[in-house]
Design an enzyme around this catalytic site. Structure first.
Site, PDB file in Angstrom:
ATOM      1  N   ASP A 383      53.234 -52.126  -9.576  1.00  0.00           N
ATOM      2  CA  ASP A 383      53.148 -50.539  -8.988  1.00  0.00           C
ATOM      3  C   ASP A 383      52.214 -50.379  -7.873  1.00  0.00           C
ATOM      4  O   ASP A 383      52.216 -49.692  -6.907  1.00  0.00           O
ATOM      5  CB  ASP A 383      52.525 -49.723 -10.185  1.00  0.00           C
ATOM      6  CG  ASP A 383      53.589 -49.730 -11.373  1.00  0.00           C
ATOM      7  OD1 ASP A 383      54.845 -49.777 -11.081  1.00  0.00           O
ATOM      8  OD2 ASP A 383      53.175 -49.379 -12.499  1.00  0.00           O
TER       9      ASP A 383
HETATM   10  P1  NAP Z   1      52.080 -53.465 -13.376  1.00  0.00           P
HETATM   11  O1  NAP Z   1      52.811 -52.167 -12.205  1.00  0.00           O
HETATM   12  O2  NAP Z   1      51.848 -52.839 -14.807  1.00  0.00           O
HETATM   13  O3  NAP Z   1      53.090 -54.551 -13.166  1.00  0.00           O
HETATM   14  C1  NAP Z   1      52.931 -55.712 -13.748  1.00  0.00           C
HETATM   15  C2  NAP Z   1      53.672 -56.722 -13.704  1.00  0.00           C
HETATM   16  O4  NAP Z   1      53.496 -57.970 -13.957  1.00  0.00           O
HETATM   17  C3  NAP Z   1      54.929 -56.439 -14.409  1.00  0.00           C
HETATM   18  O5  NAP Z   1      56.181 -55.960 -13.409  1.00  0.00           O
HETATM   19  C4  NAP Z   1      55.456 -57.792 -14.928  1.00  0.00           C
HETATM   20  O6  NAP Z   1      56.811 -58.410 -14.605  1.00  0.00           O
HETATM   21  C5  NAP Z   1      54.594 -58.472 -14.429  1.00  0.00           C
HETATM   22  N1  NAP Z   1      53.927 -59.732 -15.600  1.00  0.00           N
HETATM   23  C6  NAP Z   1      53.736 -59.390 -16.810  1.00  0.00           C
HETATM   24  N2  NAP Z   1      53.444 -60.834 -17.519  1.00  0.00           N
HETATM   25  C7  NAP Z   1      53.442 -61.489 -16.464  1.00  0.00           C
HETATM   26  C8  NAP Z   1      53.381 -62.981 -16.585  1.00  0.00           C
HETATM   27  N3  NAP Z   1      52.925 -63.620 -17.758  1.00  0.00           N
HETATM   28  N4  NAP Z   1      53.498 -63.673 -15.638  1.00  0.00           N
HETATM   29  C9  NAP Z   1      53.840 -62.946 -14.333  1.00  0.00           C
HETATM   30  N5  NAP Z   1      53.762 -61.823 -14.330  1.00  0.00           N
HETATM   31  C10 NAP Z   1      53.872 -60.963 -15.348  1.00  0.00           C
HETATM   32  O7  NAP Z   1      50.641 -53.922 -12.792  1.00  0.00           O
HETATM   33  P2  NAP Z   1      49.952 -53.423 -11.575  1.00  0.00           P
HETATM   34  O8  NAP Z   1      50.391 -53.529 -10.346  1.00  0.00           O
HETATM   35  O9  NAP Z   1      48.393 -54.115 -11.700  1.00  0.00           O
HETATM   36  O10 NAP Z   1      49.531 -51.663 -11.955  1.00  0.00           O
HETATM   37  C11 NAP Z   1      48.859 -51.332 -13.115  1.00  0.00           C
HETATM   38  C12 NAP Z   1      49.653 -50.131 -13.245  1.00  0.00           C
HETATM   39  O11 NAP Z   1      48.741 -49.492 -14.579  1.00  0.00           O
HETATM   40  C13 NAP Z   1      49.702 -48.611 -12.408  1.00  0.00           C
HETATM   41  O12 NAP Z   1      50.701 -48.183 -12.635  1.00  0.00           O
HETATM   42  C14 NAP Z   1      48.383 -48.185 -12.819  1.00  0.00           C
HETATM   43  O13 NAP Z   1      48.345 -46.708 -12.368  1.00  0.00           O
HETATM   44  C15 NAP Z   1      48.212 -48.185 -14.378  1.00  0.00           C
HETATM   45  N6  NAP Z   1      47.127 -47.797 -14.974  1.00  0.00           N
HETATM   46  C16 NAP Z   1      46.107 -48.527 -14.699  1.00  0.00           C
HETATM   47  C17 NAP Z   1      44.762 -48.328 -15.014  1.00  0.00           C
HETATM   48  C18 NAP Z   1      43.575 -49.104 -14.688  1.00  0.00           C
HETATM   49  O14 NAP Z   1      42.508 -48.614 -14.942  1.00  0.00           O
HETATM   50  N7  NAP Z   1      43.697 -50.314 -14.107  1.00  0.00           N
HETATM   51  C19 NAP Z   1      44.748 -47.102 -15.815  1.00  0.00           C
HETATM   52  C20 NAP Z   1      46.001 -46.311 -16.072  1.00  0.00           C
HETATM   53  C21 NAP Z   1      46.757 -46.801 -15.712  1.00  0.00           C
HETATM   54  P3  NAP Z   1      57.487 -59.314 -15.241  1.00  0.00           P
HETATM   55  O15 NAP Z   1      57.666 -58.727 -16.748  1.00  0.00           O
HETATM   56  O16 NAP Z   1      59.099 -59.384 -14.307  1.00  0.00           O
HETATM   57  O17 NAP Z   1      56.927 -60.472 -15.325  1.00  0.00           O
END
Ligand code: NAP
Length: 458
Positions: A383
């Site tokens: 994301d």
């Molecule tokens: P993300 O959008 O959740 O994507 C994570 C990606 O990691 C997934 O598409 C997954 O794809 C891949 N993944 C999972 N396990 C894996 C593994 N073992 N090896 C390789 N890839 C793996 O993560 P992000 O880009 O860090 O974004 C964070 C999200 O969380 C945002 O939408 C944010 O708004 C939300 N959020 C964050 C917080 C915060 O405080 N950090 C709070 C609220 C909401 P595959 O399954 O294809 O591998």
């Protein structure tokens, strides 16, 4: 113990909490900050145990054993990726403790108006935070359905319950002898906590937890006024304000308003854009090809995300950093404020792997430089690098600031397949001509690249 010594202990404890917050704001001093917070808490507990009001330690000791029996396994057994729900359950316990102390105090003495006002606030916030935090825990742990549950007139009903609870609290302030009102008031607060979380989706839960943190702090602060305990007032106010600031930062990083988080229904899986992106072909590459490209680049920016945390790939990433740096490649890390599942998630993992702090760059610092970067290496992020946030006004993440990985000359993405991220939407970055998909577990794939690089080097 003399009151002066107790005041001094409490003052040192409050200083510990303030320094903890100050030092935790930078990765370079964060460890010191944690230590300062721990010392502050220890002083607070010791000071309180030495108070002259304590006549018998038996129950305190029993509670200490019970709390430790729950807390120690909780700290060790729950993985880093489950920190949001662990935080939620800790808030539930903290808030329940504050509320129960308020209840005990109400029945122990008939409070005067000022104390009753503080008690009402303490019990209202304590009980609503207790049930809301339990609900948040249930949703994040997927014991409860994570999707938002909404119905027509929900906000009116919710605000009605809260309004009634506040009204009863005010009646009690004016006439604390109406003891029969108190259980009704408490029940309304408990009910409101449940109702508050029902319409909120899993994706917004970490932000809500920051807000609940704030409520628990305010409840503790109100308890400080009710019990005339200055340390509780200070610590509760620090907790209340820092939780609130954190929630604001998270909302900003996701381009969402507070009202939207509390009353919206974000987090549902969007299927509309999925078909469009999946239909386009992707280019994939092997360890060898990835190692070749990285080894001959001049500048590489690594973008870690939730997948790096799941795979616990940070130590392998450190090896990759070392290997590339030895070859004269300029390697930097771009940190999105909400990458992963909690604020600072990536900083903590990279610090654990001893990546030099000066190689970590916040989104605003590095975003303008991506156009001059040879390779943007995305490791388990989705994301936070999704251009739909910029290009698609209908996207649920529209307007969320993202890392400009797509501006780099070459993009490489390590993830296991084409699964969506937290927001449940596909990512056009994966199908761009300049993008190479490196399919595999983050730890395994990075290890493969490191092996290739060292083989070439040897
Ligand atoms: P993300 O959008 O959740 O994507 C994570 C990606 O990691 C997934 O598409 C997954 O794809 C891949 N993944 C999972 N396990 C894996 C593994 N073992 N090896 C390789 N890839 C793996 O993560 P992000 O880009 O860090 O974004 C964070 C999200 O969380 C945002 O939408 C944010 O708004 C939300 N959020 C964050 C917080 C915060 O405080 N950090 C709070 C609220 C909401 P595959 O399954 O294809 O591998």
């Amino acid at each position: 113990m003399s009151t002066t010594i107790l005041e001094l202990i409490y003052m040192a404890s409050a200083a510990g909490f303030i320094l903890a917050l100050k030092w935790m704001s930078s990765p370079a001093t964060a460890r010191r900050g944690v230590l300062a917070g721990e010392v502050g808490m220890l002083l607070a507990v010791v000071g309180t145990l030495l108070r002259f009001e304590v006549v018998d330690y038996t129950w305190i000791f029993a509670a200490f054993l019970l709390g430790s029996a729950i807390g120690v396994p909780l700290a060790y057994k729950m993985p880093m990726t489950a920190v949001p729900q662990r935080t939620a359950i800790s808030h539930a316990f903290g808030a329940l403790a504050a509320a129960l102390i308020g209840v005990a105090e109400f029945y122990r003495v008939t409070p005067d108006r000022f104390t009753m006002a503080a008690l009402s606030m303490e019990v209202l916030l304590g009980f609503l935070t207790f049930t809301a935090s339990l609900m948040a825990f249930g949703k994040l742990q997927e014991i409860l359905p994570t999707r938002p549950i909404t119905y027509i007139g929900q906000n009116v009903v919710n605000l009605g319950v809260l309004g009634l609870a506040i009204l009863l609290g005010m009646v009690l302030v004016f006439d604390p002898t109406q003891t029969w009102l108190f259980p009704v008031f408490s029940l309304l607060a408990l009910t409101f906590g449940v109702m508050l979380i029902i319409p909120i989706g899993g994706a917004d839960m970490p932000t809500v937890i920051a807000l609940l943190n704030s409520y628990a702090g305010l409840s503790a602060s109100a308890m400080g006024f009710a019990l005339d305990n200055k340390l509780l007032i200070v610590a509760g106010a620090l907790d209340g304000s820092s939780g609130f600031i954190l929630a604001v930062i998270m909302c900003k990083a996701m381009n969402r308003s507070f009202a939207n988080v509390l009353f919206g229904a974000f987090g549902q899986v969007q299927t509309g854009t999925a078909a469009k992106v999946e239909a386009r072909p992707v280019r994939s590459a092997s360890h060898e090809e990835a190692a070749d490209i990285l080894g001959s680049a001049q500048s590489v920016v690594i973008i870690p995300g939730y997948g790096m945390a799941v795979a616990q790939a940070q130590h392998k990433v450190r090896e990759l950093y070392d290997s590339l740096t030895r070859r004269g490649v300029d390697v930097r890390f771009a940190i999105h404020p909400v990458a992963g599942r909690m604020p600072g998630h990536m900083n903590v993992l990279l610090a654990e792997a001893n990546i030099p702090y000066d190689r970590l760059f916040e989104m605003d610092e590095i975003n303008a430089e991506f156009a001059q970067v040879d390779v943007a290496l995305v490791i388990g992020a989705n994301d936070v690098v999704n251009p739909a946030a910029r290009n698609d006004p209908a996207s649920p993440i529209a307007g969320m600031p993202i890392l400009n990985a797509d501006h780099a000359r070459t993009v490489m993405v390590i993830k296991r397949g084409m699964s969506v991220g937290f927001a449940g939407i596909d990512n056009e970055l994966y199908t761009m001509d300049k993008t190479l998909m490196l399919f595999g577990d983050a730890k395994g794939f990075v290890a493969g690249i490191v092996k290739e690089l060292s083989a070439v080097h040897a």
